[in-house]
Design a protein around this motif. Structure first.
Motif, short mmCIF file in Angstrom:
data_model
loop_
_atom_site.label_atom_id
_atom_site.label_comp_id
_atom_site.label_asym_id
_atom_site.label_seq_id
_atom_site.Cartn_x
_atom_site.Cartn_y
_atom_site.Cartn_z
N UNK A 125 13.21 42.39 46.67
CA UNK A 125 13.79 41.11 46.26
C UNK A 125 12.78 39.98 46.43
N UNK A 126 12.02 39.99 47.51
CA UNK A 126 11.06 38.91 47.76
C UNK A 126 9.76 39.09 46.98
N UNK A 127 9.19 40.29 47.02
CA UNK A 127 7.87 40.51 46.42
C UNK A 127 7.95 40.93 44.94
N UNK A 128 9.13 41.30 44.45
CA UNK A 128 9.28 41.60 43.04
C UNK A 128 8.67 42.93 42.62
N UNK A 129 8.47 43.06 41.30
CA UNK A 129 8.05 44.34 40.74
C UNK A 129 6.70 44.33 40.06
N UNK A 130 5.68 43.80 40.75
CA UNK A 130 4.30 43.87 40.24
C UNK A 130 3.56 44.95 41.01
N UNK A 131 3.32 46.11 40.42
CA UNK A 131 2.66 47.20 41.15
C UNK A 131 1.25 46.86 41.60
N UNK A 132 0.52 46.04 40.82
CA UNK A 132 -0.84 45.69 41.21
C UNK A 132 -0.91 44.87 42.48
N UNK A 133 0.16 44.10 42.75
CA UNK A 133 0.19 43.25 43.94
C UNK A 133 0.78 43.96 45.15
N UNK A 134 1.43 45.11 44.94
CA UNK A 134 2.15 45.79 46.02
C UNK A 134 1.29 46.12 47.24
N UNK A 135 0.04 46.59 47.09
CA UNK A 135 -0.75 46.92 48.29
C UNK A 135 -1.11 45.71 49.15
N UNK A 136 -0.86 44.50 48.66
CA UNK A 136 -1.28 43.30 49.37
C UNK A 136 -0.16 42.64 50.17
N UNK A 137 1.04 43.19 50.18
CA UNK A 137 2.16 42.47 50.79
C UNK A 137 2.03 42.31 52.31
N UNK A 138 1.21 43.11 52.95
CA UNK A 138 1.00 42.94 54.39
C UNK A 138 0.17 41.70 54.70
N UNK A 139 -0.52 41.18 53.69
CA UNK A 139 -1.27 39.93 53.80
C UNK A 139 -0.67 38.95 52.80
N UNK A 140 0.35 38.23 53.22
CA UNK A 140 1.16 37.48 52.27
C UNK A 140 0.39 36.38 51.55
N UNK A 141 -0.54 35.71 52.24
CA UNK A 141 -1.31 34.67 51.56
C UNK A 141 -2.19 35.28 50.48
N UNK A 142 -2.79 36.41 50.78
CA UNK A 142 -3.60 37.10 49.79
C UNK A 142 -2.74 37.56 48.63
N UNK A 143 -1.52 38.03 48.92
CA UNK A 143 -0.60 38.46 47.87
C UNK A 143 -0.23 37.29 46.97
N UNK A 144 0.08 36.13 47.58
CA UNK A 144 0.43 34.95 46.78
C UNK A 144 -0.72 34.52 45.89
#
Length: 263
Positions: free
Chosen positions: A30-49
């Motif tokens: 729900x928060x990070x959505x459905x972008x597979x390319x961004x999925x490996x970065x969710x542990x570093x939220x600023x980098x993900x954003x």
């Protein structure tokens, strides 16, 4: 030899796909959505954003859309997208948008730019459901992102912070529900809209032929019924009705179904 072709539409990844591929739980989806390319970065939220803003949003607006159509005011297009991410889930008239945006031109320009953003897979404007097509076209749109990552990346609030704020979390859950319905309706000849009458609203309406389904999203308990759903069913006997979240259908069950299943 006239170049016949078939259009195959690929939508954003679903909860089931993100769960199977990356181990996402429901809150993460729900928060990070459905972008597979961004999925490996969710542990570093600023980098993900940063990835979502630069690699996806900026590239789509400054390159992809400009290749599809002529845009006389690219800054306005960008500001309209930012407004849509801020107000996703809200009904906002084009005149109100004009008041929020600088160098906005006219409502026709905004409507055209909203169509471009929709074609690019960023956000859209849902029409109000009505049996009369003219009334649908004349209605104020309900802004809806097509991937909740766009809300999260632009808000600047972390996932734990949003999860602790009932209002903010309820808003992003509703947007996630809308995005899922729109994605799963692609290729199914299902129209997704909203309904409003006498200040009673139904979050989403599914329409296929003469079949209708009304969907209301609630994160808390429902004690005194659902006025919008009750009035909609009174106006449209035979329509299906769903409460998603709270005392109704579990969110995990909903995100594992499709618009075709519901209608």
């Amino acid at each position: 030899l006239t170049g016949r072709f078939e259009i195959l539409r690929l939508t954003h990844w679903t909860y089931v796909e993100m769960k199977d591929a990356f181990g996402f739980d429901l809150d993460q989806y729900i928060y990070f959505g459905g972008y597979p390319g961004a999925a490996p970065l969710i542990s570093e939220e600023q980098r993900w954003r940063d990835y979502v803003r630069v690699s996806i949003v900026e590239t789509t607006i400054s390159r992809d859309i400009l290749m599809m159509s002529r845009v006389d005011k690219p800054a306005l297009l960008r500001h309209l997208f930012e407004l849509g991410a801020l107000y996703s889930g809200r009904i906002l008239s084009f005149n109100k948008m004009l008041g929020q945006l600088q160098d906005a031109g006219n409502t026709t320009t905004l409507s055209h730019y909203l169509d471009l953003l929709s074609a690019a897979g960023l956000m859209t404007g849902l029409r109000k459901y009505s049996a009369a097509p003219v009334r649908r076209k004349a209605s104020s749109p309900k802004l809806q992102v097509l991937n909740t990552a766009l809300i999260s990346a632009l808000s600047g609030s972390g996932s734990s912070e949003v999860r602790k704020d009932p209002a903010a979390w309820g808003r992003i859950v509703e947007s996630a529900v809308g995005a899922h319905l729109l994605a799963s309706a692609v290729g199914q000849e299902i129209r997704v809209s909203f309904w409003l009458e006498n200040r009673r609203e139904v979050d989403f309406v599914l329409e296929k032929g003469k079949r209708l389904a009304a969907i209301e999203v609630k994160s808390g308990r429902v004690r005194d019924g659902i006025p919008g759903i009750d009035l909609f069913i009174k106006r449209h006997p035979g329509a299906r009705a769903y409460l998603v979240g709270g005392d109704g259908m579990r969110l995990e069950e909903f995100f594992s179904a499709s618009a075709a299943d519901l209608i």
